[in-house]
Scaffold this active site. Structure first.
Site, PDB file in Angstrom:
ATOM      1  N   SER A 150       0.827  -1.202   0.000  1.00 30.16           N
ATOM      2  CA  SER A 150       0.000   0.000   0.000  1.00 30.16           C
ATOM      3  C   SER A 150       0.869   1.263   0.000  1.00 30.16           C
ATOM      4  O   SER A 150       1.652   1.478  -0.932  1.00 30.16           O
ATOM      5  CB  SER A 150      -0.961  -0.038   1.186  1.00 30.16           C
ATOM      6  OG  SER A 150      -1.989   0.901   1.054  1.00 30.16           O
ATOM      7  N   GLU A 245     -10.408  -4.218  -4.746  1.00 30.01           N
ATOM      8  CA  GLU A 245      -9.849  -3.066  -4.041  1.00 30.01           C
ATOM      9  C   GLU A 245      -9.687  -1.884  -4.976  1.00 30.01           C
ATOM     10  O   GLU A 245      -9.430  -2.021  -6.172  1.00 30.01           O
ATOM     11  CB  GLU A 245      -8.527  -3.416  -3.388  1.00 30.01           C
ATOM     12  CG  GLU A 245      -7.435  -3.909  -4.305  1.00 30.01           C
ATOM     13  CD  GLU A 245      -6.118  -4.058  -3.566  1.00 30.01           C
ATOM     14  OE1 GLU A 245      -5.711  -3.078  -2.920  1.00 30.01           O
ATOM     15  OE2 GLU A 245      -5.512  -5.130  -3.637  1.00 30.01           O
ATOM     16  N   HIS A 276      -7.747  -5.513  -0.062  1.00 24.66           N
ATOM     17  CA  HIS A 276      -6.486  -4.799   0.090  1.00 24.66           C
ATOM     18  C   HIS A 276      -5.514  -5.532   1.023  1.00 24.66           C
ATOM     19  O   HIS A 276      -5.846  -5.832   2.161  1.00 24.66           O
ATOM     20  CB  HIS A 276      -6.781  -3.395   0.634  1.00 24.66           C
ATOM     21  CG  HIS A 276      -5.636  -2.446   0.593  1.00 24.66           C
ATOM     22  ND1 HIS A 276      -4.946  -2.152  -0.556  1.00 24.66           N
ATOM     23  CD2 HIS A 276      -5.049  -1.714   1.570  1.00 24.66           C
ATOM     24  CE1 HIS A 276      -4.001  -1.272  -0.301  1.00 24.66           C
ATOM     25  NE2 HIS A 276      -4.036  -0.998   0.990  1.00 24.66           N
TER      26      HIS A 276
END
Length: 302
Positions: A150, A245, A276
């Site tokens: 991320s 996601e 995610h």
């Protein structure tokens, strides 16, 4: 079903985050619970050793099968303002075991107290430190890998772009889990993944970016949005992303951009119905276990 338990857990985290207006203090507390969908997930089968990298308190994560000459720098996610070596310990421990590497989980400085480029500087320094330090002291590495999820994927890419002029300082390979690659989230086109994402809302993304970037407002700066960088010289890179996601587009567009520039060493791995950073939900999520093995196989080929 395991995936239903994970999605329900994520939805609860998202609802709690919304009630606190995504305040950094509350976001950090909630991020610490991100992977806590089951007690099985929180079981850590690895030795944890504290480490100091510059001024940063970090940790080594070492499984029984670890070759300390093969090392991973792990860069956690958390919107650039949350997360830590502790929040991601279940994932780093399973990566350490799956890949047979010593993992250094770096606690880089977080926004908004430390906005861009503070965290990025920490990752660059961490990579350089890892080349010459093992869990037992000063010792050159045989291989250094970089893995980030991320926001940590964003920082990992930015670090590689910053180091690209000196290829000897680049990692031997990189793995990105649902990386943020284009921080201009005012753009349209998130598609159906936007509606199905249980944890991230397109409405909150510009707020998160503003907390990270602050006065450094050029979202086309490659060190902020790596998709705008020179991608042809990046080392071998595996990008894993779930199809459930909002950041699916970030991964797809980034890999396409890298290939368009002539990078033949980057590959995209898409996982249907996965949310995610689903890799952190091993062992209860079969796809997470498979994804960890895919990472191991990728790194073994380097």
């Amino acid at each position: 079903m395991s995936i239903d338990r994970v999605i329900s857990h994520m939805t609860t985290i998202a609802e709690l985050s919304a009630t606190t207006a995504n305040h950094p203090i509350h976001k950090r507390a909630l991020l610490d619970m991100y992977f806590a969908a089951s007690p099985e997930i929180l079981t850590v089968d690895a030795d944890i050793q504290p480490a100091v990298v510059g001024d940063l308190a970090c940790e080594w994560v070492i499984a029984e099968n670890a070759d300390i000459n093969r090392r991973i720098l792990y860069v956690h996610g958390g919107s650039w303002m949350a997360g830590s070596s502790i929040s991601h310990r279940p994932l780093t421990a399973r990566l350490a075991k799956a890949c047979g590497c010593a993992v250094l989980a770096i606690n880089y400085r977080l926004a908004p107290e430390f906005p861009f480029p503070n965290g990025l500087e920490d990752i660059i320094h961490g990579l350089q430190w890892l080349r010459n330090h093992s869990p037992t002291g000063e010792q050159p590495a045989e291989q250094v890998f970089l893995i980030g999820d991320s926001a940590g994927g964003n920082l990992s890419l930015a670090a590689m772009l910053a180091l690209a002029e000196e290829p000897k300082n680049l990692p031997d390979a990189c793995v990105l889990l649902s990386p943020a690659t284009d921080l201009n989230y005012e753009r349209k086109g998130f598609g159906s993944a936007c509606d199905n994402d249980p944890i991230i809302s397109e409405l909150v993304l510009p707020y998160i970016v503003a907390k990270y970037v602050q006065e450094q407002g050029d979202l086309k700066n490659p060190l902020i949005s790596p998709i705008h960088g020179d991608l042809k010289s990046l080392p071998a890179t595996l990008v894993q992303v779930g199809e459930r996601e909002i950041l699916l587009e970030d991964s797809v567009n980034f890999v396409e951009a890298a290939k368009a520039q002539g990078n033949e060493h980057i590959q995209l791995s898409r996982w249907p119905d996965m949310p995610h950073v689903f890799q952190g939900f091993a062992p209860i999520l079969p796809e997470a276990n498979q994804a960890l093995e895919e990472i191991n196989e990728f790194l073994r080929q380097i």
